[in-house]
Design a protein around this motif. Structure first.
Motif, PDB file in Angstrom:
ATOM      1  N   THR A   1       0.878   4.083  -2.900  1.00  0.00           N
ATOM      2  CA  THR A   1       0.615   5.488  -2.549  1.00  0.00           C
ATOM      3  C   THR A   1       1.756   6.381  -3.012  1.00  0.00           C
ATOM      4  OG1 THR A   1      -0.632   4.785  -0.625  1.00  0.00           O
ATOM      5  CG2 THR A   1       0.164   7.041  -0.604  1.00  0.00           C
ATOM      6  N   ALA A   2       2.976   5.951  -2.695  1.00  0.00           N
ATOM      7  CA  ALA A   2       4.143   6.756  -3.078  1.00  0.00           C
ATOM      8  C   ALA A   2       4.234   6.869  -4.601  1.00  0.00           C
ATOM      9  CB  ALA A   2       5.414   6.125  -2.511  1.00  0.00           C
TER      10      ALA A   2
ATOM     11  N   TYR B   1       4.787  17.923  11.759  1.00  0.00           N
ATOM     12  CA  TYR B   1       6.001  18.718  11.935  1.00  0.00           C
ATOM     13  C   TYR B   1       6.163  19.778  10.864  1.00  0.00           C
ATOM     14  CZ  TYR B   1       8.066  15.687   8.334  1.00  0.00           C
ATOM     15  OH  TYR B   1       8.316  15.014   7.161  1.00  0.00           O
TER      16      TYR B   1
ATOM     17  N   ILE C   1      -1.359  15.706  -1.673  1.00  0.00           N
ATOM     18  CA  ILE C   1      -0.195  14.805  -1.644  1.00  0.00           C
ATOM     19  C   ILE C   1       0.081  14.356  -0.210  1.00  0.00           C
ATOM     20  CG2 ILE C   1       2.344  14.940  -1.777  1.00  0.00           C
ATOM     21  CD1 ILE C   1       2.041  16.070  -4.542  1.00  0.00           C
TER      22      ILE C   1
ATOM     23  N   ARG D   1      -2.498  11.843   1.046  1.00  0.00           N
ATOM     24  CA  ARG D   1      -2.280  10.472   0.568  1.00  0.00           C
ATOM     25  C   ARG D   1      -1.074   9.831   1.261  1.00  0.00           C
ATOM     26  NH1 ARG D   1      -5.236   8.954  -3.795  1.00  0.00           N
ATOM     27  NH2 ARG D   1      -6.516  10.593  -4.711  1.00  0.00           N
ATOM     28  N   LEU D   2      -0.013  10.598   1.415  1.00  0.00           N
ATOM     29  CA  LEU D   2       1.189  10.025   2.043  1.00  0.00           C
ATOM     30  C   LEU D   2       0.968   9.721   3.523  1.00  0.00           C
ATOM     31  CD1 LEU D   2       4.000  12.178   0.361  1.00  0.00           C
ATOM     32  CD2 LEU D   2       3.542   9.756  -0.024  1.00  0.00           C
TER      33      LEU D   2
ATOM     34  N   ALA E   1      14.479   6.139  11.940  1.00  0.00           N
ATOM     35  CA  ALA E   1      14.056   6.533  10.589  1.00  0.00           C
ATOM     36  C   ALA E   1      13.446   5.357   9.828  1.00  0.00           C
ATOM     37  CB  ALA E   1      15.248   7.085   9.820  1.00  0.00           C
TER      38      ALA E   1
ATOM     39  N   TYR F   1       1.757   6.716  -6.761  1.00  0.00           N
ATOM     40  CA  TYR F   1       0.684   7.611  -7.223  1.00  0.00           C
ATOM     41  C   TYR F   1       1.100   9.076  -7.020  1.00  0.00           C
ATOM     42  CZ  TYR F   1      -3.836   9.860  -7.696  1.00  0.00           C
ATOM     43  OH  TYR F   1      -4.852  10.693  -8.091  1.00  0.00           O
ATOM     44  N   VAL F   2       1.647   9.355  -5.864  1.00  0.00           N
ATOM     45  CA  VAL F   2       2.060  10.729  -5.547  1.00  0.00           C
ATOM     46  C   VAL F   2       3.174  11.183  -6.498  1.00  0.00           C
ATOM     47  CG1 VAL F   2       3.303  12.089  -3.812  1.00  0.00           C
ATOM     48  CG2 VAL F   2       1.297  10.758  -3.149  1.00  0.00           C
TER      49      VAL F   2
ATOM     50  N   PHE G   1      -1.940   8.478   4.525  1.00  0.00           N
ATOM     51  CA  PHE G   1      -3.015   7.462   4.509  1.00  0.00           C
ATOM     52  C   PHE G   1      -4.299   7.972   5.169  1.00  0.00           C
ATOM     53  CE2 PHE G   1       0.848   4.574   4.824  1.00  0.00           C
ATOM     54  CZ  PHE G   1       0.888   4.309   3.472  1.00  0.00           C
TER      55      PHE G   1
ATOM     56  N   VAL H   1       4.623   6.453   5.226  1.00  0.00           N
ATOM     57  CA  VAL H   1       5.162   5.722   4.072  1.00  0.00           C
ATOM     58  C   VAL H   1       6.676   5.637   4.257  1.00  0.00           C
ATOM     59  CG1 VAL H   1       5.491   5.755   1.574  1.00  0.00           C
ATOM     60  CG2 VAL H   1       3.359   6.583   2.539  1.00  0.00           C
ATOM     61  N   SER H   2       7.215   4.432   4.130  1.00  0.00           N
ATOM     62  CA  SER H   2       8.654   4.288   4.384  1.00  0.00           C
ATOM     63  C   SER H   2       9.471   4.992   3.297  1.00  0.00           C
ATOM     64  CB  SER H   2       9.030   2.806   4.444  1.00  0.00           C
ATOM     65  OG  SER H   2       8.975   2.254   3.153  1.00  0.00           O
ATOM     66  N   ARG H   3      10.659   5.389   3.688  1.00  0.00           N
ATOM     67  CA  ARG H   3      11.559   6.045   2.727  1.00  0.00           C
ATOM     68  C   ARG H   3      11.883   5.093   1.575  1.00  0.00           C
ATOM     69  NH1 ARG H   3      15.923   8.964   6.791  1.00  0.00           N
ATOM     70  NH2 ARG H   3      14.393   9.945   8.152  1.00  0.00           N
TER      71      ARG H   3
ATOM     72  N   ILE I   1       1.675  11.965  -9.855  1.00  0.00           N
ATOM     73  CA  ILE I   1       0.988  13.270  -9.867  1.00  0.00           C
ATOM     74  C   ILE I   1       2.027  14.391  -9.992  1.00  0.00           C
ATOM     75  CG2 ILE I   1      -0.363  14.893  -8.433  1.00  0.00           C
ATOM     76  CD1 ILE I   1      -2.056  12.634  -9.534  1.00  0.00           C
ATOM     77  N   LYS I   2       3.101  14.273  -9.216  1.00  0.00           N
ATOM     78  CA  LYS I   2       4.144  15.303  -9.238  1.00  0.00           C
ATOM     79  C   LYS I   2       4.756  15.410 -10.647  1.00  0.00           C
ATOM     80  CE  LYS I   2       6.887  14.690  -5.531  1.00  0.00           C
ATOM     81  NZ  LYS I   2       7.367  13.967  -4.328  1.00  0.00           N
TER      82      LYS I   2
ATOM     83  N   TYR J   1       5.869  21.965  -3.076  1.00  0.00           N
ATOM     84  CA  TYR J   1       6.141  21.801  -4.508  1.00  0.00           C
ATOM     85  C   TYR J   1       5.652  23.051  -5.237  1.00  0.00           C
ATOM     86  CZ  TYR J   1       7.251  17.115  -3.149  1.00  0.00           C
ATOM     87  OH  TYR J   1       7.828  16.042  -2.528  1.00  0.00           O
TER      88      TYR J   1
ATOM     89  N   PRO K   1       8.372   3.681   9.884  1.00  0.00           N
ATOM     90  CA  PRO K   1       7.439   4.727   9.439  1.00  0.00           C
ATOM     91  C   PRO K   1       6.196   4.857  10.324  1.00  0.00           C
ATOM     92  CG  PRO K   1       7.432   2.852   7.915  1.00  0.00           C
ATOM     93  CD  PRO K   1       8.520   2.598   8.883  1.00  0.00           C
TER      94      PRO K   1
ATOM     95  N   LEU L   1       2.740  23.065  -7.833  1.00  0.00           N
ATOM     96  CA  LEU L   1       1.447  22.521  -7.408  1.00  0.00           C
ATOM     97  C   LEU L   1       0.716  23.574  -6.583  1.00  0.00           C
ATOM     98  CD1 LEU L   1       2.289  18.844  -6.329  1.00  0.00           C
ATOM     99  CD2 LEU L   1       1.790  19.755  -8.582  1.00  0.00           C
TER     100      LEU L   1
ATOM    101  N   LYS M   1       0.838  -1.202   0.000  1.00  0.00           N
ATOM    102  CA  LYS M   1       0.000   0.000   0.000  1.00  0.00           C
ATOM    103  C   LYS M   1       0.877   1.258   0.000  1.00  0.00           C
ATOM    104  CE  LYS M   1      -3.744   2.224   2.525  1.00  0.00           C
ATOM    105  NZ  LYS M   1      -4.369   2.399   3.829  1.00  0.00           N
ATOM    106  N   GLY M   2       1.973   1.164   0.777  1.00  0.00           N
ATOM    107  CA  GLY M   2       2.895   2.294   0.859  1.00  0.00           C
ATOM    108  C   GLY M   2       3.511   2.598  -0.498  1.00  0.00           C
TER     109      GLY M   2
ATOM    110  N   LEU N   1       9.350  14.366   3.170  1.00  0.00           N
ATOM    111  CA  LEU N   1       9.223  12.944   2.794  1.00  0.00           C
ATOM    112  C   LEU N   1       9.907  12.014   3.797  1.00  0.00           C
ATOM    113  CD1 LEU N   1      10.049  13.280  -1.031  1.00  0.00           C
ATOM    114  CD2 LEU N   1       7.800  13.146   0.032  1.00  0.00           C
TER     115      LEU N   1
END
Lengths: 262, 307
Positions: free
Chosen positions: A6-7, B81, B100, B103-104, B70, A9-10, B106, A110-112, A13-14, B89, B73, B92, A2-3, A105
């Motif tokens: 999502t990433a 933060y 964005i 979505r990130l 790190a 998709y984002v 969730f 969402v994990s790096r 979009i960018k 961006y 997640p 945008l 899922k992560g 980010l």
């Protein structure tokens, strides 16, 4: 998963909202059309008029037919085609540093790792699309100007060579990605991309013995454009190319995960 | 009660430079912790370590009792933060930037973008590209990104930067409401003590990477210096007369007699009587409280205050 979705998709979009995407499409489309125009000029030297530059370039093409045109397209994928994915990856990763959005980010659900993989996927798809665009529009240009010598076998053979060269060229971009992330900007990776392009030509011309072991020369050897007397790629060539690519991916992932991000 | 935000002897060294040196902080649930310091004092470095953006040279950071990592997640799910200048961006719009983040993070509720746009009063700018926003509205967008998921922990690095006075009041009231009514724990850095002391419950002052002061705001108010200021037409004789009566004083650079004796400060009328009877009637007699700026400068041992 899922992560990653999502990433991805984002990132999509960018990319879709950026001018860069459309800029690269126009640039690669323009190259394809210009190649067609060059072939047309070679077929009909009178249309170049008094332009000495165009006449000279067109006169370099002694046989303006499909075999020559495919050879030109292969040359393009090995030169412009290597710069294209480099520019795309420099932008996709480098913009986070230049726009200073990287910090947004780094502390997310969402994990790096998913973000890095999503970015790699976008760069790969974008680059592949650019090289398909170059090839597709090139073919259309050739059809419009009625080049001679089209055969189904020639098309299939050259398309296979193009596809292989394109993929082998694209998969080397993670090295540029890693340099982009480490340098946190555009200048160093752009310089490195140009240096790699020049070094590859130098390796072909000056040190043909090491071409099978220089990862950026391997796509050229596979494509056959280097001529019948050039060395053939060996298994070790593909292994070196694969290790180079994976090193870039792993290095970038480690950098995102563990390096201090300012 | 376990602290929600905690650093345990955390340090970050860059070669010889000790950007942060052995800083231990505990912030309880619902507290607003004001983290004060000059530019380059170590505020942002501490915040970056709290958010896992940089690794400490030594020590640890904890959020909700979990060690900051790190690679985990999940621990950021309830953390909002804003670090330094909030960049977004540029090509945008405000809405697209927030979409964005939604979505990130969730967030299933699509209304969350509208809600946070209204909360930060960004309605008029929602279709404006981020690159065309003023600094104040960029800051609001940054705060919107930090607040969109209704976090339990808010870590904000100088959120008042670029905001106009009305905006500063608005954000202050918003943070007070979040901490007081929603139980949100707020860690907020600034270099303006006067502003932070208006709504923080506790204050930590960092200087040259070291935590040099930590107290509740009430305690800090009591720690401020109080003195009695006097002016007469003959300052030398006045100081001499006060000394003769066992009241130590000194004449400041501004030509004012300053008395720090608590008895004299608590009963200034006695001093007034003494001076009048001595033929030195005061033309100025007032109890002066050290302002927050002077207190801050004194704590970090800089010009403008005394150690």
């Amino acid at each position: 998963m899922k992560g990653f979705i999502t990433a991805f998709y984002v990132e999509m979009i960018k990319a879709l909202k950026s001018k860069m995407l459309w800029g690269t499409f126009i640039f690669f489309g323009f190259i394809a059309v210009m190649l067609g125009f060059l072939m047309l000029a070679a077929k009909h030297p009178e249309i170049t008029g008094k332009s000495e530059v165009l006449s000279m370039k067109a006169s370099m093409i002694s046989n303006p037919n499909w075999a020559t045109f495919f050879w030109l397209l292969l040359q393009m994928v090995l030169t412009v085609g290597s710069i294209g994915p480099a520019i795309v990856t420099i932008w996709v990763f480098g913009r986070e540093y230049s726009d200073r959005t990287i910090k947004d980010l780094l502390a997310l659900p969402v994990s790096r790792m998913n973000i890095v993989l999503a970015k790699f996927s976008i760069v790969f798809i974008w680059s592949l699309f650019l090289l398909f665009l170059l090839y597709g529009l090139g073919i259309v240009s050739g059809l419009i100007i009625h080049l001679d010598g089209w055969t189904r076998d020639l098309f299939i053979q050259k398309s296979q060579a193009y596809l292989l060269s394109a993929i082998l060229t694209i998969v080397l971009f993670p090295v540029i990605t890693l340099i982009t992330c480490i340098s946190r900007g555009y200048l160093l990776p752009v310089g490195l991309s140009v240096l790699i392009l020049i070094s590859t030509q130098f390796v072909f011309l000056g040190m043909p013995g090491i071409t099978p072991y220089f990862p950026w020369a391997v796509p050229g050897l596979c494509s056959g454009v280097a001529g019948p007397f050039s060395p053939k790629p060996e298994v070790i060539s593909y292994i070196i190319l694969g290790i180079t690519s994976i090193s870039g991916v792993v290095g970038t992932a480690i950098w995102w995960q563990h390096a201090d991000q300012h | 009660m376990q602290p929600v935000i905690q650093t345990e002897k955390i340090s970050k060294h860059y070669g010889r430079l000790k950007a942060v040196d052995n800083v231990s902080i505990n912030v309880q649930k619902g507290e607003i912790y004001g983290f004060l310091g000059l530019n380059g004092a170590g505020k942002t470095t501490t915040i970056r370590m709290l958010l896992g953006m940089i690794s400490p040279t030594s020590g640890n950071a904890f959020l909700n009792c979990k060690k900051v990592n790190a690679g985990n997640p999940q621990m950021w799910r309830n953390v909002g933060y804003l670090v330094e200048v909030p960049y977004s961006y540029p090509d945008l719009t405000v809405r697209e930037n927030l979409e964005i983040v939604r979505r990130l993070r969730f967030i299933d509720d699509v209304k969350s973008v509208n809600n946070v746009i209204s909360l930060l009063k960004l309605n008029a700018y929602e279709e404006v590209k981020a690159k065309n926003l003023s600094l104040g509205n960029s800051q609001r967008l940054g705060l919107a990104k930090a607040l969109i998921h209704n976090p339990d922990i808010l870590i904000l690095d100088e959120p008042a930067n670029g905001l106009d006075p009305a905006g500063i009041v608005e954000i202050r009231e918003l943070l007070k409401d979040l901490a007081g009514n929603e139980g949100v724990t707020v860690f907020i850095s600034s270099h303006i003590l006067g502003e932070i002391s208006r709504f923080a419950t506790r204050i930590g002052i960092i200087h040259d990477g070291k935590l040099v002061h930590e107290s509740s705001v009430d305690e800090m108010v009591n720690l401020r210096k109080v003195s009695l200021h006097i002016q007469t037409h003959d300052m030398e004789s006045t100081a001499k007369k006060l000394g003769e009566n066992g009241i130590p004083s000194n004449i400041t650079d501004e030509g004012i007699i300053e008395i720090r004796d608590p008895d004299a400060i608590s009963k200034p009328e006695k001093i007034a009587t003494l001076l009048v009877q001595s033929g030195l009637p005061p033309c100025l007699l007032k109890v002066e409280e050290e302002d927050l700026e002077a207190f801050f400068l004194r704590v970090i041992n800089m010009k403008g205050g005394e150690k």
